[in-house]
Write a protein that holds these residues in place. Structure first.
Motif, PDB file in Angstrom:
ATOM      1  N   TYR A 110      12.874   8.416   4.114  1.00 47.98           N
ATOM      2  CA  TYR A 110      13.644   8.461   2.869  1.00 47.98           C
ATOM      3  C   TYR A 110      13.111   7.518   1.792  1.00 47.98           C
ATOM      4  N   SER A 111      12.542   6.389   2.196  1.00 42.36           N
ATOM      5  CA  SER A 111      12.129   5.367   1.228  1.00 42.36           C
ATOM      6  C   SER A 111      10.874   5.763   0.456  1.00 42.36           C
ATOM      7  N   PHE A 112      10.917   5.516  -0.859  1.00 49.10           N
ATOM      8  CA  PHE A 112       9.733   5.610  -1.713  1.00 49.10           C
ATOM      9  C   PHE A 112       9.410   4.245  -2.307  1.00 49.10           C
ATOM     10  N   ASP A 113       9.912   3.187  -1.713  1.00 45.52           N
ATOM     11  CA  ASP A 113       9.696   1.834  -2.217  1.00 45.52           C
ATOM     12  C   ASP A 113       8.201   1.524  -2.249  1.00 45.52           C
ATOM     13  N   VAL A 114       7.752   0.844  -3.309  1.00 46.63           N
ATOM     14  CA  VAL A 114       6.317   0.604  -3.475  1.00 46.63           C
ATOM     15  C   VAL A 114       5.732  -0.229  -2.337  1.00 46.63           C
ATOM     16  N   GLU A 115       6.498  -1.162  -1.812  1.00 47.64           N
ATOM     17  CA  GLU A 115       5.976  -1.966  -0.713  1.00 47.64           C
ATOM     18  C   GLU A 115       5.799  -1.123   0.540  1.00 47.64           C
ATOM     19  N   ASP A 116       6.718  -0.212   0.765  1.00 51.36           N
ATOM     20  CA  ASP A 116       6.575   0.702   1.904  1.00 51.36           C
ATOM     21  C   ASP A 116       5.357   1.608   1.721  1.00 51.36           C
ATOM     22  N   LEU A 117       5.154   2.095   0.489  1.00 54.21           N
ATOM     23  CA  LEU A 117       3.977   2.923   0.202  1.00 54.21           C
ATOM     24  C   LEU A 117       2.693   2.142   0.449  1.00 54.21           C
ATOM     25  N   ALA A 118       2.686   0.872   0.034  1.00 54.40           N
ATOM     26  CA  ALA A 118       1.504   0.031   0.209  1.00 54.40           C
ATOM     27  C   ALA A 118       1.233  -0.237   1.681  1.00 54.40           C
ATOM     28  N   ASN A 119       2.288  -0.497   2.443  1.00 59.90           N
ATOM     29  CA  ASN A 119       2.108  -0.789   3.865  1.00 59.90           C
ATOM     30  C   ASN A 119       1.635   0.433   4.646  1.00 59.90           C
ATOM     31  N   ASP A 120       2.008   1.629   4.181  1.00 60.18           N
ATOM     32  CA  ASP A 120       1.483   2.853   4.804  1.00 60.18           C
ATOM     33  C   ASP A 120      -0.038   2.855   4.767  1.00 60.18           C
ATOM     34  N   ALA A 162      -2.115   7.619  -7.685  1.00 60.05           N
ATOM     35  CA  ALA A 162      -2.686   6.408  -8.274  1.00 60.05           C
ATOM     36  C   ALA A 162      -1.698   5.251  -8.167  1.00 60.05           C
ATOM     37  N   LYS A 163      -0.407   5.563  -8.275  1.00 59.01           N
ATOM     38  CA  LYS A 163       0.616   4.522  -8.085  1.00 59.01           C
ATOM     39  C   LYS A 163       0.534   3.964  -6.670  1.00 59.01           C
ATOM     40  N   VAL A 164       0.360   4.845  -5.684  1.00 53.59           N
ATOM     41  CA  VAL A 164       0.226   4.412  -4.300  1.00 53.59           C
ATOM     42  C   VAL A 164      -0.986   3.495  -4.140  1.00 53.59           C
ATOM     43  N   ALA A 165      -2.110   3.898  -4.725  1.00 52.38           N
ATOM     44  CA  ALA A 165      -3.339   3.111  -4.619  1.00 52.38           C
ATOM     45  C   ALA A 165      -3.172   1.740  -5.272  1.00 52.38           C
ATOM     46  N   GLY A 168      -3.146  -2.060  -3.604  1.00 51.67           N
ATOM     47  CA  GLY A 168      -4.014  -3.122  -4.085  1.00 51.67           C
ATOM     48  C   GLY A 168      -3.236  -4.362  -4.482  1.00 51.67           C
ATOM     49  N   SER A 169      -2.053  -4.169  -5.052  1.00 47.02           N
ATOM     50  CA  SER A 169      -1.231  -5.296  -5.487  1.00 47.02           C
ATOM     51  C   SER A 169      -0.683  -6.088  -4.305  1.00 47.02           C
ATOM     52  N   TYR A 170      -0.220  -5.378  -3.294  1.00 46.45           N
ATOM     53  CA  TYR A 170       0.361  -6.041  -2.125  1.00 46.45           C
ATOM     54  C   TYR A 170      -0.702  -6.520  -1.138  1.00 46.45           C
ATOM     55  N   HIS A 171      -1.854  -5.889  -1.125  1.00 42.90           N
ATOM     56  CA  HIS A 171      -2.882  -6.234  -0.135  1.00 42.90           C
ATOM     57  C   HIS A 171      -4.261  -6.353  -0.801  1.00 42.90           C
ATOM     58  N   PRO A 172      -4.429  -7.304  -1.711  1.00 44.99           N
ATOM     59  CA  PRO A 172      -5.728  -7.437  -2.405  1.00 44.99           C
ATOM     60  C   PRO A 172      -6.875  -7.784  -1.474  1.00 44.99           C
ATOM     61  N   GLU A 173      -6.553  -8.434  -0.336  1.00 46.01           N
ATOM     62  CA  GLU A 173      -7.607  -8.822   0.598  1.00 46.01           C
ATOM     63  C   GLU A 173      -8.206  -7.613   1.307  1.00 46.01           C
ATOM     64  N   ARG A 174      -7.525  -6.476   1.249  1.00 44.01           N
ATOM     65  CA  ARG A 174      -8.030  -5.242   1.861  1.00 44.01           C
ATOM     66  C   ARG A 174      -8.651  -4.305   0.837  1.00 44.01           C
ATOM     67  N   THR A 175      -8.647  -4.698  -0.436  1.00 42.22           N
ATOM     68  CA  THR A 175      -9.011  -3.792  -1.524  1.00 42.22           C
ATOM     69  C   THR A 175     -10.238  -4.290  -2.268  1.00 42.22           C
ATOM     70  N   THR A 176     -11.263  -3.453  -2.352  1.00 39.96           N
ATOM     71  CA  THR A 176     -12.455  -3.834  -3.129  1.00 39.96           C
ATOM     72  C   THR A 176     -12.338  -3.402  -4.583  1.00 39.96           C
TER      73      THR A 176
END
Length: 370
Positions: A91-101, A123-126, A130-138
């Protein structure tokens, strides 16, 4: 309107196994889609997320077209966000949940770092990942998207109306021809009609249903909640790495005069229009959001992709682009400068290997240095 031929024969194409399931716990959501292996061994990875409801298959020709050269630089994972396609539903579309996916997908598939890209909601998901996990994002590449409140945009209100129409019928009590007739009568936009038709799936019972979670989607977009698909919440914070935004000149989603400002606000490393923000020339066509439908337009977007991947993605933020790698001094931790025995490569950031988490490359380097 342009339709690509079946060009994916030029690369290795692998659809992910598994079927979409409803999950009660958000952390159990699994993303699925298709992986296109690049043309060279040991290439870094790019995760790409399509627009809401848009099947991953629609992007295969774009990325696999040899003229676009994207597979010369990356392995491409085209993934449906949660609640769409074959990805799991919650049910959740929360941005943090999207990022953790996204991060869970990377971990399960042994990807340490990746380029994140998307189209529209994808693009919002991407950008959220990147915002929540910059260490995983180039780097982050966004097509026809701006991190702002788009709930009042004409294009979104149109989409919201279409989803409301779909929620008024019970597809399980209808034949496919009846559903197609309903779409033709109620969905004015030929592209959205085609997308919804592509999302019809036949259940084992012989009944028809949608591949996307219609109820969850309708609940999300009919009420102006903070987790709306079309809203970028402040809590997502900033993305501090390399980013690139590209959109059609007459976009219905990104209005050139004002809607580029949120890009600079959310992504402080973006250096402005003409460098990291680009509008692609084209006709004032209401379908220009779907860039892969137009040959000339898609080629320009692909060129922007390859320029970003080859020159900017993964480059240290203090360097202009990849031409300065190894030439310009990058400040490091202070005490290393006081060491008379230091070697330049010992304290300058070096991207030895894009997948360091799942191999022993650094261990081997340490052994060699000894």
């Amino acid at each position: 309107m342009y339709r690509f031929r079946q060009l994916w024969k030029f690369s290795t194409l692998q659809f992910h196994k598994g079927v979409s399931e409803h999950q009660n716990v958000s952390q159990n959501v699994v993303l699925r889609g298709v992986t296109l292996k690049g043309r060279y061994n040991d290439l870094p990875n790019m995760l790409f997320f399509p627009e809401a409801c848009d099947p991953v298959e629609n992007w295969i020709p774009f990325f696999s077209d040899p003229a676009n050269k994207i597979l010369d630089y990356r392995n491409v994972h085209i993934l449906s966000p949660r609640n769409f396609g074959t990805s799991d539903k919650h049910y959740s579309f929360d941005v943090e949940d999207l990022a953790n996916d996204v991060v869970r997908y990377m971990y399960y598939n042994k990807i340490t770092m990746a380029t994140l890209a998307g189209h529209g909601f994808g693009a919002k998901v991407a950008l959220a990942a990147g915002s929540y996990h910059p260490e995983r994002t180039t780097g982050v590449f966004c097509i026809d998207y701006s991190p702002m409140d788009q709930r009042y945009h004409e294009a979104f209100t149109e989409f919201r109306g279409f989803i409301k129409k779909l929620s008024e019928i019970n597809t399980k009590e209808m034949t496919k021809s009846q559903i197609e007739a309903f779409l033709k009568e109620n969905i004015e936009c030929v592209k959205w009609r085609s997308i919804f038709s592509d999302n019809l799936v036949k259940l084992p019972s012989g009944q028809w249903d949608w591949k996307f979670a219609l109820k969850f989607l309708n609940d999300n977009i009919q009420f102006n909640k903070a987790d709306s698909l079309a809203f970028w919440p402040v809590k997502a914070g900033l993305y501090t790495g390399r980013a690139h935004f590209a959109f059609p000149e007459f976009s219905r989603w990104v209005h050139l005069g004002t809607n580029t400002l949120p890009m600079l606000k959310v992504c402080p490393q973006v250096r402005g229009f003409g460098h990291d923000v680009h509008s692609v020339q084209g006709d004032n066509n209401t379908l220009n959001h779907w860039i892969y439908e137009f040959k000339d337009q898609s080629f320009v977007f692909a060129s922007r992709f390859t320029k970003f991947l080859s020159m900017y993605d993964g480059v240290h933020l203090l360097l202009k682009d990849r031409t300065e790698v190894g030439k310009e001094f990058v400040p490091s931790i202070i005490y290393s400068k006081k060491d008379p025995n230091h070697v330049y490569s010992d304290y300058s950031p070096a991207h030895y290997y894009h997948n360091w988490r799942f191999n022993n490359v650094y261990k081997n380097l340490d052994t060699q240095n000894k």
